[in-house]
Design a protein around this motif. Structure first.
Motif, PDB file in Angstrom:
ATOM      1  N   LEU A  33      35.791  41.049  26.829  1.00  0.00           N
ATOM      2  CA  LEU A  33      34.893  42.151  26.492  1.00  0.00           C
ATOM      3  C   LEU A  33      33.435  41.711  26.599  1.00  0.00           C
ATOM      4  CD1 LEU A  33      34.445  45.028  25.489  1.00  0.00           C
ATOM      5  CD2 LEU A  33      34.663  44.162  23.152  1.00  0.00           C
ATOM      6  N   THR A  36      32.484  41.551  30.169  1.00  0.00           N
ATOM      7  CA  THR A  36      32.351  42.896  30.713  1.00  0.00           C
ATOM      8  C   THR A  36      30.990  43.485  30.378  1.00  0.00           C
ATOM      9  OG1 THR A  36      34.735  43.232  30.507  1.00  0.00           O
ATOM     10  CG2 THR A  36      33.371  45.213  30.708  1.00  0.00           C
ATOM     11  N   LYS A  37      30.604  43.381  29.122  1.00  0.00           N
ATOM     12  CA  LYS A  37      29.298  43.893  28.688  1.00  0.00           C
ATOM     13  C   LYS A  37      28.161  43.185  29.420  1.00  0.00           C
ATOM     14  CE  LYS A  37      29.588  45.666  24.148  1.00  0.00           C
ATOM     15  NZ  LYS A  37      29.412  45.460  22.711  1.00  0.00           N
ATOM     16  N   ARG A  61      29.154  43.957  41.292  1.00  0.00           N
ATOM     17  CA  ARG A  61      29.618  44.183  39.923  1.00  0.00           C
ATOM     18  C   ARG A  61      31.024  43.644  39.696  1.00  0.00           C
ATOM     19  NH1 ARG A  61      30.423  50.023  38.484  1.00  0.00           N
ATOM     20  NH2 ARG A  61      32.645  49.629  38.588  1.00  0.00           N
ATOM     21  N   HIS A  62      31.923  43.927  40.607  1.00  0.00           N
ATOM     22  CA  HIS A  62      33.299  43.464  40.435  1.00  0.00           C
ATOM     23  C   HIS A  62      33.394  41.948  40.520  1.00  0.00           C
ATOM     24  CE1 HIS A  62      35.666  47.141  40.014  1.00  0.00           C
ATOM     25  NE2 HIS A  62      34.619  47.693  40.600  1.00  0.00           N
ATOM     26  N   TRP A  65      31.774  40.437  37.338  1.00  0.00           N
ATOM     27  CA  TRP A  65      32.614  40.717  36.172  1.00  0.00           C
ATOM     28  C   TRP A  65      33.774  39.723  36.090  1.00  0.00           C
ATOM     29  CZ3 TRP A  65      37.167  44.465  36.249  1.00  0.00           C
ATOM     30  CH2 TRP A  65      37.755  44.544  34.985  1.00  0.00           C
ATOM     31  N   SER A  66      34.519  39.593  37.165  1.00  0.00           N
ATOM     32  CA  SER A  66      35.679  38.694  37.119  1.00  0.00           C
ATOM     33  C   SER A  66      35.250  37.242  36.966  1.00  0.00           C
ATOM     34  CB  SER A  66      36.562  38.886  38.359  1.00  0.00           C
ATOM     35  OG  SER A  66      35.829  38.685  39.540  1.00  0.00           O
ATOM     36  N   VAL A  69      34.334  36.738  33.343  1.00  0.00           N
ATOM     37  CA  VAL A  69      35.552  36.671  32.518  1.00  0.00           C
ATOM     38  C   VAL A  69      36.109  35.251  32.580  1.00  0.00           C
ATOM     39  CG1 VAL A  69      37.946  37.450  32.257  1.00  0.00           C
ATOM     40  CG2 VAL A  69      36.136  39.130  32.661  1.00  0.00           C
ATOM     41  N   THR A  91      41.509  42.092  35.174  1.00  0.00           N
ATOM     42  CA  THR A  91      40.833  42.922  36.175  1.00  0.00           C
ATOM     43  C   THR A  91      41.841  43.779  36.944  1.00  0.00           C
ATOM     44  OG1 THR A  91      40.760  41.101  37.790  1.00  0.00           O
ATOM     45  CG2 THR A  91      38.826  41.405  36.388  1.00  0.00           C
ATOM     46  N   HIS A  94      42.708  46.648  34.714  1.00  0.00           N
ATOM     47  CA  HIS A  94      41.658  47.677  34.720  1.00  0.00           C
ATOM     48  C   HIS A  94      41.841  48.615  35.912  1.00  0.00           C
ATOM     49  CE1 HIS A  94      37.817  49.691  34.695  1.00  0.00           C
ATOM     50  NE2 HIS A  94      37.670  49.328  35.957  1.00  0.00           N
ATOM     51  N   ASN A 112      37.175  41.710  42.871  1.00  0.00           N
ATOM     52  CA  ASN A 112      37.550  41.008  41.644  1.00  0.00           C
ATOM     53  C   ASN A 112      38.119  39.632  41.995  1.00  0.00           C
ATOM     54  OD1 ASN A 112      36.884  43.268  40.106  1.00  0.00           O
ATOM     55  ND2 ASN A 112      38.991  43.960  39.925  1.00  0.00           N
TER      56      ASN A 112
END
Length: 164
Positions: A33, A36-37, A61-62, A65-66, A69, A91, A94, A112
């Motif tokens: 989380l 992600t934020k 973005r993808h 994000w991954s 994480v 991912t 999601h 991702n």
């Protein structure tokens, strides 16, 4: 990001699927989380709202994000492999819970996976180094028009829309 707003939008199957994954790995839920934020914050700064479309900014973005994480969960898992597996699971989930058109889903899954792949070389990189690396990859991203075409670019980010 309002996590409760997102949870309320899930149907029973989606909620149950998410809950099972998070309950099976409770220590990894918060880092995911947090990543992600942070990814959304970085994207808002660098790309404004264009990262919500299907262009280069969305590919960035993808990937970030991954990758984030992976970096965040590494603090818990202590191994790159376990962090990469968790990032792939979360991912992929999601994309399953928030489905798009088939080409958009294929693009998101690919980007991702690219972020997870890039993590291996950026595991000790600072956030600024990660952003610079991914922005360079984003500038070289490949425009695709079919899901089958994505397989031709195993080391590149891909996108669908030219103009954002």
């Amino acid at each position: 990001m309002n996590i409760w707003g997102i949870v309320r939008q899930l149907n029973f199957w989606q909620f149950t699927t998410l809950a099972k994954m998070l309950l099976a790995n409770p220590l990894l839920a918060y880092p995911a989380l947090k990543a992600t934020k942070r990814a959304l914050y970085i994207c808002d700064i660098h790309y404004k709202k264009t990262h919500h479309k299907n262009g280069r900014a969305n590919a960035f973005r993808h990937a970030i994000w991954s990758l984030l994480v992976c970096k965040e969960t590494l603090k818990i898992t202590k191994t790159e492999a376990k962090s990469m597996i968790w990032a792939q699971k979360i991912t992929d989930l999601h994309e399953k819970l928030a489905p798009n058109a088939p080409l958009e889903t294929a693009m998101d899954l690919h980007n991702n996976a690219m972020g997870i792949q890039f993590f291996s070389t950026l595991v000790n990189a600072t956030e600024e180094e990660v952003i610079l690396f991914l922005k360079n990859k984003t500038n070289c991203a490949i425009k695709v028009t079919s899901s089958i075409e994505i397989a031709n670019y195993p080391n590149d980010l891909v996108y669908i829309l030219e103009n954002e």
